[in-house]
Design a protein around this motif. Structure first.
Motif, PDB file in Angstrom:
ATOM      1  N   LYS A  65      39.208 -44.992 -17.450  1.00 57.18           N
ATOM      2  CA  LYS A  65      37.846 -44.690 -16.982  1.00 57.18           C
ATOM      3  C   LYS A  65      37.830 -43.436 -16.111  1.00 57.18           C
ATOM      4  O   LYS A  65      38.876 -42.945 -15.674  1.00 57.18           O
ATOM      5  N   HIS A  66      36.627 -42.959 -15.838  1.00 54.53           N
ATOM      6  CA  HIS A  66      36.448 -41.844 -14.905  1.00 54.53           C
ATOM      7  C   HIS A  66      36.016 -42.420 -13.552  1.00 54.53           C
ATOM      8  O   HIS A  66      35.440 -43.516 -13.491  1.00 54.53           O
ATOM      9  N   ARG A 115      54.467 -34.414   0.864  1.00 58.41           N
ATOM     10  CA  ARG A 115      55.228 -35.555   1.398  1.00 58.41           C
ATOM     11  C   ARG A 115      54.417 -36.433   2.345  1.00 58.41           C
ATOM     12  O   ARG A 115      54.861 -37.498   2.746  1.00 58.41           O
ATOM     13  N   VAL A 116      53.254 -35.948   2.758  1.00 56.06           N
ATOM     14  CA  VAL A 116      52.416 -36.703   3.705  1.00 56.06           C
ATOM     15  C   VAL A 116      51.177 -37.185   2.954  1.00 56.06           C
ATOM     16  O   VAL A 116      50.304 -36.395   2.622  1.00 56.06           O
ATOM     17  N   GLY A 117      51.121 -38.478   2.660  1.00 54.54           N
ATOM     18  CA  GLY A 117      49.977 -39.014   1.913  1.00 54.54           C
ATOM     19  C   GLY A 117      48.723 -38.978   2.765  1.00 54.54           C
ATOM     20  O   GLY A 117      48.755 -39.280   3.946  1.00 54.54           O
ATOM     21  N   MET A 118      47.601 -38.559   2.148  1.00 51.63           N
ATOM     22  CA  MET A 118      46.344 -38.482   2.913  1.00 51.63           C
ATOM     23  C   MET A 118      45.253 -39.178   2.120  1.00 51.63           C
ATOM     24  O   MET A 118      45.050 -38.900   0.936  1.00 51.63           O
ATOM     25  N   VAL A 119      44.563 -40.095   2.781  1.00 50.66           N
ATOM     26  CA  VAL A 119      43.439 -40.800   2.150  1.00 50.66           C
ATOM     27  C   VAL A 119      42.197 -40.497   2.972  1.00 50.66           C
ATOM     28  O   VAL A 119      42.154 -40.750   4.177  1.00 50.66           O
ATOM     29  N   PHE A 120      41.187 -39.928   2.300  1.00 48.25           N
ATOM     30  CA  PHE A 120      39.982 -39.467   2.991  1.00 48.25           C
ATOM     31  C   PHE A 120      38.868 -40.505   2.918  1.00 48.25           C
ATOM     32  O   PHE A 120      38.924 -41.447   2.137  1.00 48.25           O
ATOM     33  N   GLN A 121      37.831 -40.219   3.689  1.00 50.96           N
ATOM     34  CA  GLN A 121      36.663 -41.094   3.702  1.00 50.96           C
ATOM     35  C   GLN A 121      35.986 -41.139   2.326  1.00 50.96           C
ATOM     36  O   GLN A 121      35.532 -42.168   1.877  1.00 50.96           O
ATOM     37  N   HIS A 122      35.939 -39.976   1.666  1.00 49.63           N
ATOM     38  CA  HIS A 122      35.177 -39.881   0.406  1.00 49.63           C
ATOM     39  C   HIS A 122      36.069 -39.686  -0.818  1.00 49.63           C
ATOM     40  O   HIS A 122      35.802 -38.829  -1.649  1.00 49.63           O
ATOM     41  N   PHE A 123      37.144 -40.408  -0.898  1.00 49.87           N
ATOM     42  CA  PHE A 123      37.989 -40.558  -2.102  1.00 49.87           C
ATOM     43  C   PHE A 123      38.618 -39.259  -2.623  1.00 49.87           C
ATOM     44  O   PHE A 123      39.798 -39.224  -2.904  1.00 49.87           O
ATOM     45  N   GLU A 124      37.780 -38.198  -2.816  1.00 49.55           N
ATOM     46  CA  GLU A 124      38.287 -36.892  -3.276  1.00 49.55           C
ATOM     47  C   GLU A 124      39.028 -36.983  -4.613  1.00 49.55           C
ATOM     48  O   GLU A 124      40.019 -36.302  -4.824  1.00 49.55           O
ATOM     49  N   LEU A 125      38.537 -37.826  -5.505  1.00 54.84           N
ATOM     50  CA  LEU A 125      39.123 -37.882  -6.857  1.00 54.84           C
ATOM     51  C   LEU A 125      38.461 -36.804  -7.722  1.00 54.84           C
ATOM     52  O   LEU A 125      37.336 -36.395  -7.465  1.00 54.84           O
ATOM     53  N   PHE A 126      39.180 -36.355  -8.764  1.00 53.13           N
ATOM     54  CA  PHE A 126      38.597 -35.378  -9.689  1.00 53.13           C
ATOM     55  C   PHE A 126      37.664 -36.103 -10.644  1.00 53.13           C
ATOM     56  O   PHE A 126      38.120 -36.913 -11.465  1.00 53.13           O
ATOM     57  N   PRO A 127      36.349 -35.826 -10.582  1.00 51.96           N
ATOM     58  CA  PRO A 127      35.386 -36.623 -11.356  1.00 51.96           C
ATOM     59  C   PRO A 127      35.519 -36.452 -12.866  1.00 51.96           C
ATOM     60  O   PRO A 127      35.182 -37.348 -13.628  1.00 51.96           O
ATOM     61  N   ALA A 181      43.938 -42.315 -14.797  1.00 47.13           N
ATOM     62  CA  ALA A 181      45.352 -42.029 -15.083  1.00 47.13           C
ATOM     63  C   ALA A 181      45.670 -40.558 -14.825  1.00 47.13           C
ATOM     64  O   ALA A 181      46.706 -40.227 -14.231  1.00 47.13           O
ATOM     65  N   GLU A 182      44.767 -39.662 -15.257  1.00 52.65           N
ATOM     66  CA  GLU A 182      44.993 -38.218 -15.040  1.00 52.65           C
ATOM     67  C   GLU A 182      44.972 -37.880 -13.552  1.00 52.65           C
ATOM     68  O   GLU A 182      45.754 -37.042 -13.082  1.00 52.65           O
ATOM     69  N   ASN A 183      44.082 -38.515 -12.804  1.00 50.67           N
ATOM     70  CA  ASN A 183      44.029 -38.307 -11.358  1.00 50.67           C
ATOM     71  C   ASN A 183      45.361 -38.659 -10.700  1.00 50.67           C
ATOM     72  O   ASN A 183      45.756 -38.051  -9.722  1.00 50.67           O
ATOM     73  N   LEU A 184      46.032 -39.667 -11.264  1.00 44.73           N
ATOM     74  CA  LEU A 184      47.297 -40.113 -10.672  1.00 44.73           C
ATOM     75  C   LEU A 184      48.505 -39.297 -11.123  1.00 44.73           C
ATOM     76  O   LEU A 184      49.526 -39.297 -10.454  1.00 44.73           O
ATOM     77  N   THR A 185      48.382 -38.597 -12.242  1.00 47.60           N
ATOM     78  CA  THR A 185      49.554 -37.874 -12.743  1.00 47.60           C
ATOM     79  C   THR A 185      49.551 -36.387 -12.420  1.00 47.60           C
ATOM     80  O   THR A 185      50.616 -35.778 -12.317  1.00 47.60           O
ATOM     81  N   ILE A 186      48.381 -35.793 -12.203  1.00 45.29           N
ATOM     82  CA  ILE A 186      48.312 -34.322 -12.118  1.00 45.29           C
ATOM     83  C   ILE A 186      49.175 -33.747 -10.987  1.00 45.29           C
ATOM     84  O   ILE A 186      49.951 -32.813 -11.202  1.00 45.29           O
ATOM     85  N   ALA A 187      49.069 -34.323  -9.784  1.00 46.11           N
ATOM     86  CA  ALA A 187      49.857 -33.770  -8.671  1.00 46.11           C
ATOM     87  C   ALA A 187      51.350 -34.052  -8.848  1.00 46.11           C
ATOM     88  O   ALA A 187      52.191 -33.222  -8.497  1.00 46.11           O
ATOM     89  N   GLN A 188      51.671 -35.219  -9.412  1.00 44.07           N
ATOM     90  CA  GLN A 188      53.087 -35.520  -9.670  1.00 44.07           C
ATOM     91  C   GLN A 188      53.697 -34.450 -10.589  1.00 44.07           C
ATOM     92  O   GLN A 188      54.814 -33.977 -10.362  1.00 44.07           O
TER      93      GLN A 188
END
Length: 244
Positions: free
Chosen positions: A134-135, A80-92, A97-104
């Motif tokens: 894209k990745h 419930r607490v959105g966190m945005v880090f210095q280094h993006f922390e996306l799954f490479p 699209a997958e990065n945005l759906t996996i946690a949901q």
């Protein structure tokens, strides 16, 4: 109404005191900018808010949930607490699209179609819908950070924490990220933002919290802080940062 309540929080690593008796209230819909010199404890403080860092004394309550209570399920809180880090922390290895759906799907148990629809809407909002296939490695730093913000928003957060979200970016990419954050602030999102971007602070912060050596030296309304900070340390810091 208080959304984030930090009361007398202290933290140490062994004998090194990182935070000393820190107290801040963030009301619903408020934007608080946390600033101060490197090593002043800003990132540590914000990481304590969603339990990424444990603390030894005091209390942090987020939307009536006590972060330090052993009975609190931190995974539920972090959802419930959105966190945005210095280094993006996306799954490479995943597409945007997958990065945005996996946690949901995994955390909120949203059906894939719903998660994808939500993700695409948010990508559109941060101006990156065309890049969904894209990745992360194919995007610029500024684009990756905007994806990270969209990913956090996909979880319907009650508040957002930003830990120096622009400090790893090239100067020309900073504004594209700040523009998204300004829009969020103007829509009434509760935000705690660790940043050196004083233009952003001047534009949208309700209050500025200034830290030095692990303590909160000043917590003032934006205009008062940029007018004449009460503490000499904050005056020195502003003189340096605003002269560049």
């Amino acid at each position: 109404m208080s959304m984030i309540s930090i009361r007398n929080v202290s933290k140490h690593y062994g004998s090194f005191q990182v935070l000393t008796d820190c107290s801040v209230e963030v009301n619903k819909g408020e934007v608080i900018v946390v600033c101060g010199p490197s090593g002043s404890g800003k990132s540590t403080l914000i990481n304590c808010v969603n339990g990424l860092e444990p603390f030894q004394a005091g209390e942090i309550v987020v939307n009536e949930v006590s972060v330090g209570d052993p009975k609190t399920k931190l995974s539920n809180l972090r959802a419930r607490v959105g966190m945005v880090f210095q280094h993006f922390e996306l799954f490479p290895h995943m597409t945007i699209a997958e990065n945005l759906t996996i946690a949901q799907e995994k955390v909120l148990a949203r059906p894939h179609d719903q998660a994808l629809e939500k993700g695409m809407k948010l990508l559109d909002r941060v101006g990156l819908k065309a890049h969904a296939h894209k990745h992360p490695g194919e995007l610029s730093g500024g684009q990756q950070q905007r994806v990270a913000i969209a990913r956090a928003l996909a979880m319907d957060p009650i508040c957002m924490l930003f830990d120096e979200p622009t400090s790893a970016l090239d100067p020309e990419m900073i504004n594209e990220v700040l523009d998204v954050m300004v829009e969020l602030a103007q829509e009434g999102m509760t935000m705690m933002v660790v940043t050196h971007e004083m233009g952003f602070a001047r534009k949208v912060a309700h209050r500025v919290v200034f830290m030095d050596k692990g303590a909160i030296v000043e917590d003032a309304p934006k205009d008062a802080f940029f007018g004449t900070p009460r503490s000499e340390r904050a005056q020195q810091f502003l003189a340096k940062i605003l002269s560049h």
